[in-house]
Design an enzyme around this catalytic site. Sequence first.
Site, PDB file in Angstrom:
ATOM      1  N   GLU A 245       0.903  -1.152   0.000  1.00 49.27           N
ATOM      2  CA  GLU A 245       0.000   0.000   0.000  1.00 49.27           C
ATOM      3  C   GLU A 245       0.929   1.186   0.000  1.00 49.27           C
ATOM      4  OE1 GLU A 245      -2.390   1.529   3.375  1.00 49.27           O
ATOM      5  OE2 GLU A 245      -1.759   2.982   1.872  1.00 49.27           O
ATOM      6  N   CYS A 282      -2.591   7.923   4.725  1.00 51.79           N
ATOM      7  CA  CYS A 282      -2.590   7.495   3.317  1.00 51.79           C
ATOM      8  C   CYS A 282      -3.875   7.917   2.620  1.00 51.79           C
ATOM      9  CB  CYS A 282      -2.373   5.995   3.197  1.00 51.79           C
ATOM     10  SG  CYS A 282      -2.816   5.074   4.651  1.00 51.79           S
TER      11      CYS A 282
END
Lengths: 505, 505
Positions: A245, A282
């Site tokens: 990720e 994120c």
Amino acid sequence: MTTLNTTDPRTATTSATELTATSAVEVAEITARAADAFGFLRRQSRAWRAGLLRALADGLEEDRETLVDAALSETGLAAARLNGELSRSAFQFRLFAEAVDDGGYLEAIIDHAGETPLGAGPDVRRMLVPIGPVAVFGASNFPFAFSVVGGDTASAVAAGNPVVVKAHSSHLLTSQRSHESLTRAAAAFGAPDGLFGIVYGQQAGAALVADPRITAVGFTGSLSTGKILQSIIDERETPIPFYGELSSVNPLIVTPGAVSARTDAIGEGLFVSVTGSAGQLCTKPGIAFVPTGEQGDRLVADIVARAEAAAAQTLLNSRIHGAFDEIRTRLIAQGGARSLVAPAAGEEGFSLTPAVLEIDAADVTAEATEEAFGPLVLLVRYAERDEVRQALQAVPHSLTATIHSEPEETELRGAFTEAVEDLVGRIVYNGYPTGVRVSWSMNHGGPWPATNTQHTSVGVTAIRRFLRPLAWQDAPVEVLPAELRDGRVDVPRRVDGVLELASAD
Amino acid sequence: MTTLNTTDPRTATTSATELTATSAVEVAEITARAADAFGFLRRQSRAWRAGLLRALADGLEEDRETLVDAALSETGLAAARLNGELSRSAFQFRLFAEAVDDGGYLEAIIDHAGETPLGAGPDVRRMLVPIGPVAVFGASNFPFAFSVVGGDTASAVAAGNPVVVKAHSSHLLTSQRSHESLTRAAAAFGAPDGLFGIVYGQQAGAALVADPRITAVGFTGSLSTGKILQSIIDERETPIPFYGELSSVNPLIVTPGAVSARTDAIGEGLFVSVTGSAGQLCTKPGIAFVPTGEQGDRLVADIVARAEAAAAQTLLNSRIHGAFDEIRTRLIAQGGARSLVAPAAGEEGFSLTPAVLEIDAADVTAEATEEAFGPLVLLVRYAERDEVRQALQAVPHSLTATIHSEPEETELRGAFTEAVEDLVGRIVYNGYPTGVRVSWSMNHGGPWPATNTQHTSVGVTAIRRFLRPLAWQDAPVEVLPAELRDGRVDVPRRVDGVLELASAD
């Protein structure tokens, strides 16, 4: 032996720890113990594993004070945020315990022997089984929820796998204490020694990914580090899945209707989302499309005022702190963005105030849309919807996209939804992408470089990453897992093509 | 323009075709059309797609004669086998139509907004959506079921993706006619032009894998070619999943009980499985563990007698034909195997008779267990079960393992099951691994190098390879797919953690 240091980002003071970098020999010993533990885990029931996960959650909460203390001094994140994150991590273990009890994740399927259009078919039964020892890389920005006790660990263990974590250099003590919490709770529950391992140091991380006993890698971090790990995997004799990720700018679109109806609310909501945890999430909305014209100007002015009034925030480490203004400068010099609010350094430590940039939609390029990790938002001004569509082509694929619209803007909302659906993994309406719900349905993943597309790292379905199918053909009942035997069973299954719920109690 | 040739393996005669190698420019045009078609496909209902799949199946059966004719002259496989394979391919499309109608593959999940232990949670809904244009590489040994009209194509289209196939050089005309059959049926059904593409030539295949519009690659073939394709993917700016089904030796174990009770039956069954389709099946049992002693000797003698009496069989192409004896020679010279029956060349074309090798379990190494594609079996003689366990460590991970035992050998069967379960994707009891059932539960995959572990390429769950999750948060109902709206619905879903079947009609 290299002794490792820890740094308090609030003061930028560094002190020695008692930790040393893990040697290649030690890494191999740790993965060997993990492989042994895997043999043990394979023989345990789902009920046992659900119990283990709950014991880990309880252990975390018992150790809350010492864990949060370490994280406070290593990350500079606020106590409320860290306590919330620890609660989230404990909740995650419990949610996976529910999923293990439920057993739907096994995808159990039975096709009885019988005639088919292609002739007689054998009895075939299939379900998912654990993949083997998993390597997990801790993230700088989530010392709990994406680190030693985070979602990758919880989902890998829920699937039935041992986990070896590479501790993030930004929070070594937090990682060590987290590991101790897990191993203490696991030992008390009767789990084998090798269930949890931890390694320290960059070279140990590389050795871990290269280790033949490791069967998958979970990683949350930068695109550049992710690419290094992928290249180590590319060199392995046996390729393994890499679940990275990596990067996300999370475009947010404000329609003309929304900017008129909710200028202040969106100004506040967007600013909070951009600056929460000092913008080091994120899912931070790094790019916001704002209509040109008076209402859009008001929204921009609102955000500028908030940024100018904001106090300095502490960033996680010197690398992130140093990169922030480098990237901001590139966005201006190479991306053509205009600076509306420049960041100011705080009085102490790795701190600074938020930054706001602006650009016209027609000028958006890849150079203008690089992810700036920290409290920065790029406001993209657009007059026509096609400018948004066009500009989105230059925006890197992301975890999320957000659309703020008014109820009656059905057609425009549909057009923007279409414009983002191939680019992201989650579409948020009239909300903000930060504050990811940990639940059955959550998708925290998206097309590259957000992740490698096909899986989530948050939520129950993250477990699929650490499983593989196994089929038994014409098997005597005693070699079959309990979940694949005929009769009453406590998991849902597809039998001869028809989905059946678990048998009622 | 390079004109391409086709070869009849029955006579080894080569003739020119009207086909030419696809240029890089043409590949890009084809993938651009596929990307356009993807936009169209995304807007169609599941019912539309199920109808399309059934139309493709019908079209294949209408074109049976011309398709089988081409394959006969290009593969040397028997008419019965090819007709069966075509039926299987049509069945595959229909089975995926059932799966699309069922909708369970969408993994639809709804979490309504509500209080959670971590505070208020938004409404989140998630399901799987198609990934985009898929590249499929045809296999030499299955001109239909693993080529243009095969399982990779069927599962990718069922998921909602366009497909571009790289035609296998061994059956170019079959591939061309298969492509025409698909495009004719698709056009009649109203599907867009770019749904199916085809490219010819090795360089076109490489360009296809490198093409940025391609989102996944399905491949069935050799480990060496698979590695080349993976290395092309490693060079891409955007990594994509590579689903390779690459190599498998499929160990088969005969217990002392089974060899005594069923010597002749196992001799016949094993020989048929080894030599079916001239041994050119990915599930061919290439290695058989046979007990030492008199009963085991009888089984070996039985297989030797069958091999000595066997007629020559035609192999698929000159490369496979040439490699067969090269590998056999290596197994003897470097692997230490003893030749029991040497192959003899047939009178014409790429033909030969079966080969039988023998080795002691204690001598089994990686050099002795290389896959020999063709009618060859290595008989491994063992006295103790631990010799089997030990030797299995040298056997490459495979699609299948098979255990022949008698009902009362419960403990031994359990031990052998444990010895193979981490090494393979399917365990067969008292049967043979060839003749893969196409069904909901089938798993045709296994740890590397069988495949890259986590997915099947045969059976309904193969569809998961070409899907990715997408979540909608607090979405107005009109942007949600029908399957994620509240109320009655025709797919199973997990709602607030509880699995629910599709609403009754």
